[in-house]
Design a protein around this motif. Structure first.
Motif, PDB file in Angstrom:
ATOM      1  N   ALA A 177     -10.862  -7.866   2.406  1.00  0.00           N
ATOM      2  CA  ALA A 177     -11.167  -6.873   3.440  1.00  0.00           C
ATOM      3  C   ALA A 177     -12.102  -7.457   4.493  1.00  0.00           C
ATOM      4  O   ALA A 177     -11.907  -7.249   5.706  1.00  0.00           O
ATOM      5  CB  ALA A 177     -11.790  -5.635   2.802  1.00  0.00           C
ATOM      6  N   ILE A 178     -13.123  -8.189   4.049  1.00  0.00           N
ATOM      7  CA  ILE A 178     -14.069  -8.796   4.989  1.00  0.00           C
ATOM      8  C   ILE A 178     -13.371  -9.865   5.829  1.00  0.00           C
ATOM      9  O   ILE A 178     -13.628 -10.006   7.035  1.00  0.00           O
ATOM     10  CB  ILE A 178     -15.280  -9.362   4.232  1.00  0.00           C
ATOM     11  CG1 ILE A 178     -16.109  -8.202   3.667  1.00  0.00           C
ATOM     12  CG2 ILE A 178     -16.150 -10.223   5.151  1.00  0.00           C
ATOM     13  CD1 ILE A 178     -17.203  -8.627   2.726  1.00  0.00           C
ATOM     14  N   ASP A 179     -12.447 -10.602   5.201  1.00  0.00           N
ATOM     15  CA  ASP A 179     -11.672 -11.600   5.947  1.00  0.00           C
ATOM     16  C   ASP A 179     -10.935 -10.936   7.103  1.00  0.00           C
ATOM     17  O   ASP A 179     -10.911 -11.455   8.231  1.00  0.00           O
ATOM     18  CB  ASP A 179     -10.687 -12.277   4.993  1.00  0.00           C
ATOM     19  CG  ASP A 179      -9.856 -13.346   5.668  1.00  0.00           C
ATOM     20  OD1 ASP A 179     -10.429 -14.186   6.383  1.00  0.00           O
ATOM     21  OD2 ASP A 179      -8.624 -13.347   5.483  1.00  0.00           O
ATOM     22  N   GLY A 180     -10.318  -9.785   6.848  1.00  0.00           N
ATOM     23  CA  GLY A 180      -9.634  -9.069   7.910  1.00  0.00           C
ATOM     24  C   GLY A 180     -10.593  -8.546   8.972  1.00  0.00           C
ATOM     25  O   GLY A 180     -10.306  -8.613  10.170  1.00  0.00           O
ATOM     26  N   LEU A 181     -11.747  -8.037   8.523  1.00  0.00           N
ATOM     27  CA  LEU A 181     -12.728  -7.530   9.481  1.00  0.00           C
ATOM     28  C   LEU A 181     -13.240  -8.638  10.388  1.00  0.00           C
ATOM     29  O   LEU A 181     -13.510  -8.418  11.574  1.00  0.00           O
ATOM     30  CB  LEU A 181     -13.893  -6.876   8.740  1.00  0.00           C
ATOM     31  CG  LEU A 181     -13.562  -5.543   8.042  1.00  0.00           C
ATOM     32  CD1 LEU A 181     -14.691  -5.134   7.112  1.00  0.00           C
ATOM     33  CD2 LEU A 181     -13.291  -4.447   9.067  1.00  0.00           C
ATOM     34  N   LEU A 182     -13.379  -9.852   9.852  1.00  0.00           N
ATOM     35  CA  LEU A 182     -13.811 -10.997  10.658  1.00  0.00           C
ATOM     36  C   LEU A 182     -12.824 -11.297  11.783  1.00  0.00           C
ATOM     37  O   LEU A 182     -13.209 -11.872  12.800  1.00  0.00           O
ATOM     38  CB  LEU A 182     -13.970 -12.238   9.769  1.00  0.00           C
ATOM     39  CG  LEU A 182     -15.210 -12.292   8.889  1.00  0.00           C
ATOM     40  CD1 LEU A 182     -15.083 -13.396   7.851  1.00  0.00           C
ATOM     41  CD2 LEU A 182     -16.466 -12.501   9.729  1.00  0.00           C
ATOM     42  N   MET A 183     -11.568 -10.900  11.594  1.00  0.00           N
ATOM     43  CA  MET A 183     -10.548 -11.084  12.624  1.00  0.00           C
ATOM     44  C   MET A 183     -10.342  -9.810  13.441  1.00  0.00           C
ATOM     45  O   MET A 183      -9.428  -9.732  14.260  1.00  0.00           O
ATOM     46  CB  MET A 183      -9.223 -11.511  11.980  1.00  0.00           C
ATOM     47  CG  MET A 183      -9.294 -12.790  11.174  1.00  0.00           C
ATOM     48  SD  MET A 183      -9.721 -14.240  12.168  1.00  0.00           S
ATOM     49  CE  MET A 183      -8.253 -14.401  13.167  1.00  0.00           C
ATOM     50  N   GLY A 184     -11.169  -8.798  13.187  1.00  0.00           N
ATOM     51  CA  GLY A 184     -11.084  -7.565  13.962  1.00  0.00           C
ATOM     52  C   GLY A 184      -9.981  -6.635  13.519  1.00  0.00           C
ATOM     53  O   GLY A 184      -9.526  -5.779  14.295  1.00  0.00           O
ATOM     54  N   SER A 185      -9.537  -6.735  12.260  1.00  0.00           N
ATOM     55  CA  SER A 185      -8.448  -5.887  11.764  1.00  0.00           C
ATOM     56  C   SER A 185      -8.994  -4.771  10.888  1.00  0.00           C
ATOM     57  O   SER A 185      -9.850  -5.011  10.036  1.00  0.00           O
ATOM     58  CB  SER A 185      -7.453  -6.734  10.947  1.00  0.00           C
ATOM     59  OG  SER A 185      -6.445  -5.918  10.393  1.00  0.00           O
ATOM     60  N   GLY A 186      -8.477  -3.545  11.090  1.00  0.00           N
ATOM     61  CA  GLY A 186      -8.855  -2.455  10.202  1.00  0.00           C
ATOM     62  C   GLY A 186      -9.214  -1.147  10.860  1.00  0.00           C
ATOM     63  O   GLY A 186      -9.748  -0.261  10.192  1.00  0.00           O
ATOM     64  N   ASP A 187      -8.926  -0.968  12.137  1.00  0.00           N
ATOM     65  CA  ASP A 187      -9.335   0.286  12.784  1.00  0.00           C
ATOM     66  C   ASP A 187      -8.447   1.466  12.423  1.00  0.00           C
ATOM     67  O   ASP A 187      -8.878   2.618  12.488  1.00  0.00           O
ATOM     68  CB  ASP A 187      -9.405   0.124  14.303  1.00  0.00           C
ATOM     69  CG  ASP A 187      -8.094  -0.328  14.921  1.00  0.00           C
ATOM     70  OD1 ASP A 187      -7.447  -1.205  14.331  1.00  0.00           O
ATOM     71  OD2 ASP A 187      -7.729   0.179  15.995  1.00  0.00           O
ATOM     72  N   ALA A 188      -7.184   1.227  12.020  1.00  0.00           N
ATOM     73  CA  ALA A 188      -6.340   2.332  11.571  1.00  0.00           C
ATOM     74  C   ALA A 188      -6.743   2.759  10.172  1.00  0.00           C
ATOM     75  O   ALA A 188      -6.937   3.945   9.890  1.00  0.00           O
ATOM     76  CB  ALA A 188      -4.866   1.934  11.594  1.00  0.00           C
ATOM     77  N   VAL A 189      -6.892   1.779   9.284  1.00  0.00           N
ATOM     78  CA  VAL A 189      -7.294   2.051   7.905  1.00  0.00           C
ATOM     79  C   VAL A 189      -7.527   0.713   7.211  1.00  0.00           C
ATOM     80  O   VAL A 189      -6.928  -0.299   7.579  1.00  0.00           O
ATOM     81  CB  VAL A 189      -6.208   2.874   7.159  1.00  0.00           C
ATOM     82  CG1 VAL A 189      -4.916   2.087   7.014  1.00  0.00           C
ATOM     83  CG2 VAL A 189      -6.690   3.358   5.802  1.00  0.00           C
ATOM     84  N   ILE A 190      -8.424   0.702   6.237  1.00  0.00           N
ATOM     85  CA  ILE A 190      -8.498  -0.397   5.283  1.00  0.00           C
ATOM     86  C   ILE A 190      -7.827   0.147   4.028  1.00  0.00           C
ATOM     87  O   ILE A 190      -8.369   1.028   3.359  1.00  0.00           O
ATOM     88  CB  ILE A 190      -9.944  -0.829   5.004  1.00  0.00           C
ATOM     89  CG1 ILE A 190     -10.642  -1.220   6.310  1.00  0.00           C
ATOM     90  CG2 ILE A 190      -9.968  -2.000   4.024  1.00  0.00           C
ATOM     91  CD1 ILE A 190     -12.119  -1.551   6.139  1.00  0.00           C
ATOM     92  N   GLY A 191      -6.623  -0.343   3.743  1.00  0.00           N
ATOM     93  CA  GLY A 191      -5.808   0.279   2.704  1.00  0.00           C
ATOM     94  C   GLY A 191      -5.289  -0.713   1.687  1.00  0.00           C
ATOM     95  O   GLY A 191      -4.682  -1.722   2.056  1.00  0.00           O
ATOM     96  N   VAL A 192      -5.507  -0.434   0.417  1.00  0.00           N
ATOM     97  CA  VAL A 192      -5.111  -1.315  -0.679  1.00  0.00           C
ATOM     98  C   VAL A 192      -3.901  -0.734  -1.406  1.00  0.00           C
ATOM     99  O   VAL A 192      -3.921   0.433  -1.825  1.00  0.00           O
ATOM    100  CB  VAL A 192      -6.270  -1.496  -1.680  1.00  0.00           C
ATOM    101  CG1 VAL A 192      -5.797  -2.242  -2.938  1.00  0.00           C
ATOM    102  CG2 VAL A 192      -7.428  -2.235  -1.032  1.00  0.00           C
ATOM    103  N   ASN A 193      -2.858  -1.561  -1.582  1.00  0.00           N
ATOM    104  CA  ASN A 193      -1.770  -1.220  -2.502  1.00  0.00           C
ATOM    105  C   ASN A 193      -2.206  -1.648  -3.896  1.00  0.00           C
ATOM    106  O   ASN A 193      -2.326  -2.844  -4.159  1.00  0.00           O
ATOM    107  CB  ASN A 193      -0.488  -1.972  -2.141  1.00  0.00           C
ATOM    108  CG  ASN A 193       0.078  -1.545  -0.807  1.00  0.00           C
ATOM    109  OD1 ASN A 193      -0.267  -2.123   0.226  1.00  0.00           O
ATOM    110  ND2 ASN A 193       0.950  -0.553  -0.827  1.00  0.00           N
ATOM    111  N   PRO A 194      -2.455  -0.713  -4.795  1.00  0.00           N
ATOM    112  CA  PRO A 194      -2.949  -1.112  -6.108  1.00  0.00           C
ATOM    113  C   PRO A 194      -1.850  -1.717  -6.982  1.00  0.00           C
ATOM    114  O   PRO A 194      -0.700  -1.297  -6.927  1.00  0.00           O
ATOM    115  CB  PRO A 194      -3.457   0.212  -6.701  1.00  0.00           C
ATOM    116  CG  PRO A 194      -2.583   1.255  -6.063  1.00  0.00           C
ATOM    117  CD  PRO A 194      -2.317   0.749  -4.664  1.00  0.00           C
ATOM    118  N   ALA A 195      -2.239  -2.703  -7.776  1.00  0.00           N
ATOM    119  CA  ALA A 195      -1.293  -3.299  -8.723  1.00  0.00           C
ATOM    120  C   ALA A 195      -1.061  -2.371  -9.911  1.00  0.00           C
ATOM    121  O   ALA A 195      -0.024  -2.435 -10.573  1.00  0.00           O
ATOM    122  CB  ALA A 195      -1.812  -4.652  -9.200  1.00  0.00           C
ATOM    123  N   THR A 196      -2.049  -1.511 -10.176  1.00  0.00           N
ATOM    124  CA  THR A 196      -1.938  -0.517 -11.237  1.00  0.00           C
ATOM    125  C   THR A 196      -1.990   0.871 -10.609  1.00  0.00           C
ATOM    126  O   THR A 196      -2.239   1.007  -9.419  1.00  0.00           O
ATOM    127  CB  THR A 196      -3.083  -0.668 -12.248  1.00  0.00           C
ATOM    128  OG1 THR A 196      -4.328  -0.518 -11.558  1.00  0.00           O
ATOM    129  CG2 THR A 196      -3.046  -2.041 -12.909  1.00  0.00           C
TER     130      THR A 196
END
Length: 463
Positions: A177-196
């Protein structure tokens, strides 16, 4: 044969509206797999000619899937607004295309007819449109939604930061998530597809994401993309659930395959609103769709996959979602064979969703066994920006390590901001400026002066 047209003296007939729509669809492997596609380009052209002459009213007289046995069909008919339909009620599908392309048909006119349109109408007109037509019309339609950020403003492009991890490891999710934020990504949502899909893991993931958001004061929303029933368990436990997610499709049977119904979605919508995490008018649902979903569940009832996709949008708009996206190439080449078909499908889905009033995004993606590559994705991303897409999904290096498919990279969001001049949501853009991650021209900075402090704070997370 109910519908006929003649080309060079040869009469081409189509049994019913379902057959006509299927045969008029631009070539794709899913319809060939289902046995509903045109035999070749001449029959396809004949079907498109017959479809262009069909009155829009015909879609109100003939349900593709009987209303008696399908709650999606009933929803479509019940929600049809006759007054909104009136300005275009005398048009054929071909005349409707011309009306959409007129310069004087702008946001106000498109918004006014939204609930007068059925999914079948918008699917039909898309079948006789070129790519530039789909882009031209969709670019005129602005659909804006709000939670902590404002998504869908014309000339902007939001992103979903997708920090998936193969084992749902908290450290891995936080780092991604932080890697994406460093590139300015995430204003729509920070969303995880869970493996479980357990309630405990769901609660852990949303708690982690919410703590990250709060500690860094990020003007965005977070989501764990578990099943709606798992989300409801987390809501009952008072977990920090911003958005309820669910995959949906265009028939009751296909939705039952996902384990959902309209009544269950309504219950989930009411549950998440009870948490009071957003403003009273905040949008709190997130839906994903994809061409081929109904066919893969043996729940398409002989309807072509693109029309079935549009029907899923009737389900989505019932709940005023914050986000809707088609995962355009995720199911595989059995449904969209190559880059050309994926590009066409992405633009069709975006066009249909926007005409139906949805805050439409696209997961620009493909599977590794499809005849496609990242250059196809570059093309689709660029075309979607021209079409005013609300958001796209980005992952580290364009390679989703949990779902095992190819998407967009966080770097692609930088390309959109800097080359195509598509800044993120205004609240998120101000945050990026405040922490020194971008300059006043929207360019990404390599060493933002305030970022070290934010990252040190992020290490305090219980990841």
């Amino acid at each position: 044969m109910r519908y006929k047209t003649t080309i060079d003296g040869t009469v081409y007939g189509f049994a019913d509206l379902k057959d006509l729509l299927a045969k008029a669809t631009p070539e794709r492997s899913g319809d060939q797999l289902a046995g509903v596609a045109a035999e070749g380009p001449v029959e396809r052209l004949a079907a498109q000619m017959a479809l262009a002459d069909l009155p829009l009213k015909a879609f109100l007289a003939e349900a593709l899937i009987p209303v008696e046995t399908d709650e999606v069909s009933r929803l479509i008919m019940e929600r049809h607004d006759k007054a909104a339909f009136a300005p275009i009620s005398s048009l054929t599908v071909g005349e409707f295309r011309e009306w959409l392309l007129r310069a004087e048909t702008a946001q106000r006119q498109l918004e006014a007819v939204t609930f007068g349109l059925t999914p079948e109408m918008v699917a039909a007109v898309s079948k006789i449109m070129r790519l530039q037509d789909l882009i031209s019309v969709a670019s005129k339609r602005e659909v804006v939604t709000r939670f902590r950020s404002t998504i869908g403003l014309k000339g902007r492009l939001s992103t979903r930061n997708q920090p998936n991890h193969p084992t749902d490891d908290s450290h891995g999710i936080a780092a991604s998530a932080i890697d994406g934020l460093l590139m300015g990504s995430g204003d729509a949502v920070i969303g995880v597809n869970p493996a479980t899909d357990t309630a405990d893991d769901y609660i852990r993931i949303v708690s982690l994401l919410d703590e990250l958001r709060a500690r860094l004061s990020i003007p965005t929303q977070t989501c764990c993309l578990g099943h709606v029933t798992t989300a409801m368990k987390a809501i009952a436990a008072k977990a920090p659930v911003d958005l309820v997610f669910q995959s949906i499709a265009g028939s009751q049977k296909a939705n039952e395959g996902f384990g959902v119904s309209l009544s269950l979605l309504k219950e989930a919508h009411e549950a998440v609103r009870s948490l009071g995490r957003g403003a009273i008018d905040a949008s709190l649902m997130y839906f994903e769709t994809g061409q081929g979903a109904a066919l893969s569940a043996d729940a398409n009832f002989g309807v072509d996959q693109q029309t079935m996709e549009a029907r899923a949008y009737a389900v989505a708009r019932e709940f005023s979602p914050l986000l809707v996206n088609t995962v355009v190439g995720f199911i595989g080449p059995e449904y969209l064979f190559n880059g050309k078909q994926i590009i066409r499908a992405g633009l069709e889905d975006h066009f249909c969703g926007k005409l139906l009033g949805l805050p439409m995004g696209v997961d620009v993606c493909y599977t590794n066994h499809a005849d496609a590559d990242q250059e196809d994705m570059d093309a689709l991303l660029t075309l979607l920006c021209a079409a005013n897409v609300n958001f796209v999904i980005t992952v580290p290096g364009a390679d989703d390590v949990m779902l095992n498919y190819q998407s967009l990279a966080h770097h692609d969001a930088v390309y959109c901001r800097e080359t195509l001049k598509r800044p993120p949501a205004p609240e998120f853009e101000r945050w990026l400026l405040d922490i020194g991650l971008i300059d006043g021209a929207g360019r990404l900075l390599e060493a933002p002066p305030k970022l070290a402090g934010y990252l040190a704070d992020a290490r305090l997370l219980g990841a």
